[in-house]
Design a protein around this motif. Sequence first.
Motif, PDB file in Angstrom:
ATOM      1  N   UNK A  10      -7.802  -8.911  -2.348  1.00  0.00           N
ATOM      2  CA  UNK A  10      -6.524  -8.433  -2.851  1.00  0.00           C
ATOM      3  C   UNK A  10      -6.545  -6.909  -2.998  1.00  0.00           C
ATOM      4  N   UNK A  11      -5.369  -6.308  -3.008  1.00  0.00           N
ATOM      5  CA  UNK A  11      -5.261  -4.869  -3.252  1.00  0.00           C
ATOM      6  C   UNK A  11      -5.146  -4.592  -4.744  1.00  0.00           C
ATOM      7  N   UNK A  12      -5.872  -5.373  -5.534  1.00  0.00           N
ATOM      8  CA  UNK A  12      -5.861  -5.197  -6.982  1.00  0.00           C
ATOM      9  C   UNK A  12      -7.198  -4.683  -7.496  1.00  0.00           C
ATOM     10  N   UNK A  13      -8.168  -4.598  -6.635  1.00  0.00           N
ATOM     11  CA  UNK A  13      -9.482  -4.173  -7.091  1.00  0.00           C
ATOM     12  C   UNK A  13     -10.085  -3.150  -6.141  1.00  0.00           C
ATOM     13  N   UNK A  54       0.823  -1.224   0.000  1.00  0.00           N
ATOM     14  CA  UNK A  54       0.000   0.000   0.000  1.00  0.00           C
ATOM     15  C   UNK A  54       0.850   1.264   0.000  1.00  0.00           C
ATOM     16  N   UNK A  55       1.899   1.373   0.845  1.00  0.00           N
ATOM     17  CA  UNK A  55       2.723   2.586   0.752  1.00  0.00           C
ATOM     18  C   UNK A  55       3.433   2.730  -0.596  1.00  0.00           C
ATOM     19  N   UNK A  56       3.705   1.624  -1.276  1.00  0.00           N
ATOM     20  CA  UNK A  56       4.286   1.697  -2.619  1.00  0.00           C
ATOM     21  C   UNK A  56       3.316   2.342  -3.589  1.00  0.00           C
ATOM     22  N   UNK A  57       2.045   1.958  -3.499  1.00  0.00           N
ATOM     23  CA  UNK A  57       1.006   2.553  -4.352  1.00  0.00           C
ATOM     24  C   UNK A  57       0.946   4.062  -4.119  1.00  0.00           C
ATOM     25  N   UNK A  58       0.925   4.468  -2.861  1.00  0.00           N
ATOM     26  CA  UNK A  58       0.846   5.898  -2.548  1.00  0.00           C
ATOM     27  C   UNK A  58       2.105   6.636  -2.997  1.00  0.00           C
ATOM     28  N   UNK A  59       3.255   5.990  -2.922  1.00  0.00           N
ATOM     29  CA  UNK A  59       4.497   6.611  -3.395  1.00  0.00           C
ATOM     30  C   UNK A  59       4.387   6.969  -4.874  1.00  0.00           C
TER      31      UNK A  59
END
Length: 531
Positions: A228-231, A86-91
């Motif tokens: 999953x954090x894909x949808x 999740x922090x990678x997505x926000x980065x």
Amino acid sequence: MFTDDNFVFGDQNVQVPAHLNFGKFILDRLRLQKDEVALELGDTREKLTYKEFTQYAVNMSTALTKLGVGRGDIVAVGSEKRNEFVPTVLAIVFTGATYTPYDLKSGRAVLKHKIGLTKPKYFICSKLFWNTYSDILKSFDCIEKFVTLDEGTESVISIRTLITNDADVSKFEPVQVQGQSDIAFILYSSGTTGMPKGVQLTHLNCILNSLPDDFTDESLKTAFLFGEWYHNYDTFMTYKFLCLGRKIVYVNEAEPISFIKSVHDCDVNIAFIVPSFVCYLSKAKEAEKYNLHSLKIIYSRSSPLHNKTIQKVKSRRFIVGFPKVKNILQGYGMTEAGELTSESWGTKGPKSGSVGMASPGITLKVVDLETRKTVGPNQRGEICLRGPVLMKGYIGVPPSNYLDEDGFFKTGDLGYFDEDRYFYIVERLKEIIVYDGYKVAPLELETILQLHPGVREAGVVGKPVKVYGEEPTAFVVKQPGVNVTEKELLDYVAEEVPPFMQLRGGVRFIEEMPRNPRGKIIRQRLREMLK
């Protein structure tokens, strides 16, 4: 321009920040927390605090900017679930770039399709993802640089080598964007009826999807997320709870027993799960071994949950040890528009079997399937929506393919609303079985079958036949150690339904129910089995 008396409006007074920058919206809230736990991997009890989460996201965003990532770029992420995800997505979002996810379990054909749709310039992946799909990734010329969350290789840069020291979180600001038009996320439709479509979500879409107003109850300190954090659903439920400074518990392999263990180990207060898990709670004896007293709310999503299943779970709640469960709620949403309705917004409290009232910013209508005219309370039809939460559009698909003449998105869901404007979902239109002119919703038959003590899971599809159209046909996964016959189930269902709903296509026993990563039954696979 005039409105229609049968349009159903959610609260139209929605407050969003003037900057309309999704990254800044989340970062401003992350900074309010420090040593509280943000994420916990239930399998290992590995934790990430808000301070660590925020520092990681800012460090990584700074490193990506130095690498060349910026506004207008598309950056893909492929990884198993882990605390860095999740922090990678926000980065990525902080850099002004667009984020898109690729599922580790999607398979090679779907991965190729998605990369071909979005054509990412940068790809961030885990070691496991790289080892599984590196040949596919290297075959796409659009990808200029590969970055890994783990140790680097000759072809892949490790993010650890790019982060030299901690950035100053207090002075960091995400890149400015045009929030109503710049795309923050490209997610994907479920693909249950074909290859997934690329769903473009603006910064404004993402902010509206992440407003946490329906979960401000301070007793809901810990949430369990199934998916999953894909949808869309699990992604934005995560951001809702991050905005509130709460703890989010997840597991890598989402199985009913891992959910039960997480509630026991991590004192989960609210669980976002799927109907098959709710059905499991209505029968599971192993659940009696665990202390589930912390659980207050069960929130079902992904596909409709029948009222009979809800009542069965409620009748067992003292036996299986979660007597403090106040409500078993349903949410209704989609990647294209977030959460359309929720029982959190019900002015008269939850109504069993309902998915609640229209969410803020949403306008809904139900239209007759033949005439396309708007219908009123208790009349079934296709649910349609419009509002600022609706996606910018599908990649490469003209809006005329999915919008009606009034600009409403056609959901493809059959449903209705009652006199109090609470909505009820019957079934996906494409899944309805037509037998001798009668319309049969598979969910009705699946629910009846799953209430039988010998049935663990059930999926129902139509078997094509001459003259009558389709015969309802069941695929059943038996409960372990239980011997149940086809005739027993046919007779059981026949006692519960009218003649046109009987399982005239028979019952077939299978070892495992085919489901997509969101927990939905893949009925196309069942139809293929019939052939």
